[in-house]
Scaffold this active site. Structure first.
Site, PDB file in Angstrom:
ATOM      1  N   GLU A 122       0.809  -1.219   0.000  1.00  0.00           N
ATOM      2  CA  GLU A 122       0.000   0.000   0.000  1.00  0.00           C
ATOM      3  C   GLU A 122       0.845   1.274   0.000  1.00  0.00           C
ATOM      4  OE1 GLU A 122       1.037  -1.457   3.910  1.00  0.00           O
ATOM      5  OE2 GLU A 122      -0.219  -2.367   2.372  1.00  0.00           O
TER       6      GLU A 122
ATOM      7  N   ASP B 273      18.414  16.498 -33.390  1.00  0.00           N
ATOM      8  CA  ASP B 273      18.617  17.480 -34.439  1.00  0.00           C
ATOM      9  C   ASP B 273      20.066  17.950 -34.355  1.00  0.00           C
ATOM     10  OD1 ASP B 273      18.102  19.167 -36.512  1.00  0.00           O
ATOM     11  OD2 ASP B 273      17.231  20.749 -35.271  1.00  0.00           O
TER      12      ASP B 273
END
Length: 621
Positions: free
Chosen positions: A17, A59
Site C-alpha cells: 500500500e 537534431d
C-alpha cells in the site's frame, strides 16, 4: 474472527500500500536531480520512457552544435572568399587568397552582402551581463545579418532607402526565404536565400563579372561539385539568387522563376564541447544516437562523423529517398542508418513511427513549430529551452534548459537510475510480502499453529517495511550499462528473485518457529517475528544491487539506509523488551543467545543471494 483478522493482515502484507508514495518520492527526487542537470521534466510519467530509451534522435543545429552559425566562405563566380571572426560578432576580415580585401571594391561581394542583409529577418544584440551575442529569430538568418554587416550593409539603413514590399518566409516546403524591395527609381529587387537545390531550380542565369550568363548543364555540375566539396568540410551551404523587375511589374507570389544565381554562403556551426564523449558514453550504455537534420547530406555526414554518430559503413538516407522507399524497405535499413538528412517534419514523424513499430523506445529532440507532431509521437519528446518555440515546448515531455546534448545523456542516466530504484523497491516489498505470506501458508500446510499474529504482521509492514523502503528510494544514482535489459518493471528474472528470496525467508522463519514451538509458543512466536524482521533488514541491503556483492558495496553510500536500519533495530528491541509493546504484540523478552540464533538463520538470505550473484558474474564472463 481470528482467521479473518489474519487474512486482512496477510493482505496488508502482500499488497504494497505504500508503493505509490514511494514511487512518487523516487520520481520526484529524480526529477529534482534532473533539473539540476538542466533537464526540466514536464510530465512525471515520461521518466519511465526516459529510463528505457534505447534510441535518441537528435537534431544537429543547437543540440549537437552550438547554434552560433558564422559564414566562413563566400563563393561567387568561381572566386572563394574566406571570412574570419567568431560567432555573431561583426569583427572579422574578408580574405581572398592570402590577402584581406575591401568588400566595397568587389562588386560580387556587394551583391552577396545586399542579398544577405535583405533576407536576414533576425535581430542581434550584445548582452553585457553574459558577455555574449543574443539572437532574436532564426540563427541562420542571424548569420546572414552578420555577413551583411561585415560586407558593409546595415539592414535598417538599407531598408530605409529600399523599403520592403513583399516577404515570403522560409518554409519546409519551399526551403527558401524571399523578399522584394523597391528602390528610388521604382524598380523591384527580388532576393532569395535557401537550400541550394531549391534555389538553383528557380534560376536560369548566373552572375558573372557584372553581367548575366545562361545557366548551362555544365555550369550546374560545377556548382554541385562546389557544394559537395564545401559540405565535406562540414559547412552548411545556402544559395543566393536575385532578379530585378521594372516599375509596375507583377511578381508571382509563389515560386518565382527566371532568377539569377548569385553565389553560395558556407556556414559553420561548431560542435559543442563534450558531445563526442557523450555520444560514446551513450553507445557504451546501449543507447543508439541517430541524427535527423534538414541539412545537406554531405554536411550532415561530416558533422555526425565528428560527433561520433556516423561511422564508415553506416547509411545516410535523405528525405527524398525516404519518400521513394516502402515501409518494409525502410525497416530493413534502420539498423544501419545513423543519419537522416534533408528531412521535413513529416519525414521525422514517419521515422519515429518506423522505430516505434520495431518496438524501440525512442526519444526525439525538436525546437520548431513543425516539430510538434514528431515530439508528441515519440515515446519521449525533448524540446530546446533556449532556442525552441513555445509550441515545441508545450508538445514535449522534457525541456532542455541549455539546449545541450550532454543534458539529454544526463537525463537518461537519471531516468535509468530511477527505473532501477523502482525495481529495487518492488523487489524488496514483494519479496518480504511473499515471505510473510509463505510463513502463514507453510504453517497451515504443515498443520502448525500460526507463527505470526495479525498485529505482528501489521507491525512488520508499518515499521520494518516502511522505513527501509523509503531509505531504498533514496539510493544514490548509478550509471547503468544495461544494453538489452528488460523494459518491464517486473520481468521474469525479477519475479523469480522475489519468489526465491521470499521462500528463503519463509523457510528460515518456519524452522525457527518449529525449533522453539515445542517448549513455549509465545517465545517461538517472538523468535519467528524477530527472525523475519532481521531477514527483512538483510534483504534491504541485498537488493541494493542485482550484480554487485553486498561486501564490495560502500555501506555508507546510502546514509538513509544506514539510519533506517538503526531505527528499525531499535524499534524491534522495543517490541521485544518494552512492556507496552509486549502487551500489544504478544511478545516476550529474548536472551542474547536467542538473538544470535535469529541473526545466524537470517544471514542465509544474504548467503544465497551472494551465491546467485557469483554464478551470474561467472556466466557474464
Amino acid at each position: 474472527v481470528h482467521m479473518f483478522s489474519l487474512g486482512v493482515a496477510v493482505a496488508v502484507s502482500l499488497i504494497p500500500e505504500g508503493l505509490p508514495i514511494v514511487i512518487t518520492l523516487i520520481l520526484a527526487t529524480g526529477v529534482f536531480r534532473m533539473s539540476k542537470r538542466n533537464a526540466l521534466v514536464k510530465k512525471l510519467q515520461a521518466v519511465e520512457a526516459l529510463g528505457q530509451a534505447n534510441i535518441i534522435a537528435v537534431d544537429k543545429t543547437g543540440t549537437i552544435t552550438r547554434n552560433a552559425l558564422m559564414v566562413e566562405v563566400l563563393l561567387i563566380d568561381g572566386k572563394e572568399f574566406r571570412v574570419s571572426g567568431n560567432g555573431y560578432s561583426l569583427d572579422g576580415d574578408i580574405v581572398y587568397g592570402d590577402q584581406p580585401v575591401v568588400p566595397s571594391n568587389h562588386e560580387e561581394l556587394r551583391l552577396l552582402g545586399k542579398i544577405a542583409a535583405f533576407c536576414a529577418n533576425a535581430r542581434l544584440w550584445y548582452q553585457e551581463k553574459e558577455k555574449k551575442w543574443k539572437v532574436g529569430g532564426d540563427p541562420t538568418e542571424a548569420a546572414l545579418l552578420v555577413i551583411g554587416g561585415k560586407l558593409g550593409f546595415n539592414k535598417d539603413d538599407l531598408e530605409e532607402e529600399e523599403p520592403q514590399i513583399l516577404e515570403v518566409p522560409f518554409s519546409n516546403d519551399s526551403k527558401y526565404h524571399e523578399t522584394v524591395h523597391r528602390n528610388r527609381n521604382g524598380e523591384l529587387f527580388l532576393t532569395t536565400v535557401g537550400a541550394p537545390e531549391n534555389i538553383l531550380a528557380l534560376c536560369d542565369t548566373f552572375w558573372k563579372e557584372g553581367a548575366t550568363e545562361r545557366l548551362t548543364h555544365v555550369y550546374l555540375e560545377r556548382l554541385r561539385d562546389d557544394i559537395e566539396r564545401l559540405s565535406k568540410g562540414g559547412l552548411r551551404i545556402l544559395a543566393a539568387a536575385y532578379k530585378t523587375y521594372h516599375a509596375g511589374a507583377v511578381i508571382p507570389a509563389d515560386h518565382p522563376h527566371g532568377l539569377t544565381f548569385a553565389g553560395f554562403f558556407g556556414m559553420r556551426d561548431s560542435l559543442r564541447d563534450g558531445v563526442a564523449d557523450s555520444v560514446r558514453q551513450a553507445e557504451e550504455n546501449g543507447i543508439r544516437v541517430i541524427m535527423i537534420t534538414g541539412d545537406y547530406k554531405t554536411t550532415a555526414m561530416a558533422i555526425a562523423k565528428d560527433a561520433g554518430i556516423y561511422s564508415e559503413g553506416d547509411e545516410v538516407i535523405t528525405g527524398e529517398e525516404l519518400e521513394a522507399m516502402s515501409d518494409v524497405g525502410l525497416q530493413s535499413k534502420l539498423d544501419n542508418v545513423s543519419v537522416f538528412a534533408r528531412v521535413t517534419a513529416e519525414h521525422k514523424l514517419k521515422i519515429i513511427e518506423l522505430f516505434k513499430g520495431r518496438g524501440e523506445i525512442i526519444a526525439m529532440t525538436g525546437d520548431g513549430v513543425n516539430d510538434a507532431l514528431p515530439l508528441v509521437a515519440a515515446d519521449l519528446g525533448i524540446a530546446m529551452g533556449k532556442g525552441g518555440t513555445e509550441v515545441a515546448k508545450e508538445a514535449a515531455d522534457i525541456v532542455l534548459l541549455d539546449d545541450n546534448f550532454e543534458s539529454i545523456i544526463a537525463a537518461v542516466e537519471e531516468g535509468r537510475s530511477i527505473f532501477s530504484s523502482i525495481r529495487k523497491v518492488l523487489l524488496y516489498l514483494f519479496s518480504t510480502g511473499i515471505g510473510e505470506m509463505l510463513v502463514v501458508m507453510g504453517a497451515l500446510f504443515l498443520l502448525l499453529p500460526l507463527p505470526l499474529l495479525p498485529t505482528q504482521i501489521i507491525w512488520l509492514n508499518l515499521v520494518t517495511d516502511g522505513f527501509l523502503v523509503i531509505a531504498l528510494a533514496m539510493e544514490p544514482r548509478e550509471m547503468l550499462t544495461r544494453k538489452n535489459g528488460s523494459r518491464a518493471l517486473v520481468d521474469r528474472f525479477l519475479f523469480m528473485r522475489m519468489l526465491f528470496l521470499g521462500l528463503v525467508m519463509a523457510l528460515g522463519t518456519l524452522f525457527i518457529f518449529v525449533f522453539f514451538e515445542g517448549s513455549d509458543f509465545t517465545r517461538a512466536s517472538t523468535m519467528a517475528l524477530t527472525t523475519l524482521a532481521i531477514f527483512q533488514w538483510f534483504n534491504a541491503w541485498n537488493v541494493r544491487s542485482s550484480k554487485r556483492s553486498i561486501f564490495t558495496s560502500n555501506p555508507f553510500g546510502n546514509p538513509y539506509l544506514v539510519g533506517a536500519t538503526v531505527l528499525v533495530v531499535l524499534l524491534q528491541m522495543l517490541a521485544i523488551y518494552h512492556p507496552f509493546f509486549q502487551e500489544v504484540l504478544k511478545t516476550v523478552p529474548l536472551s542474547r543467545s536467542d538473538l544470535y540464533i535469529a541473526i545466524g538463520v537470517a544471514t542465509s538470505v544474504v548467503l544465497v543471494e551472494e551465491i546467485r550473484k557469483l554464478f551470474a558474474s561467472l556466466l557474464r564472463h
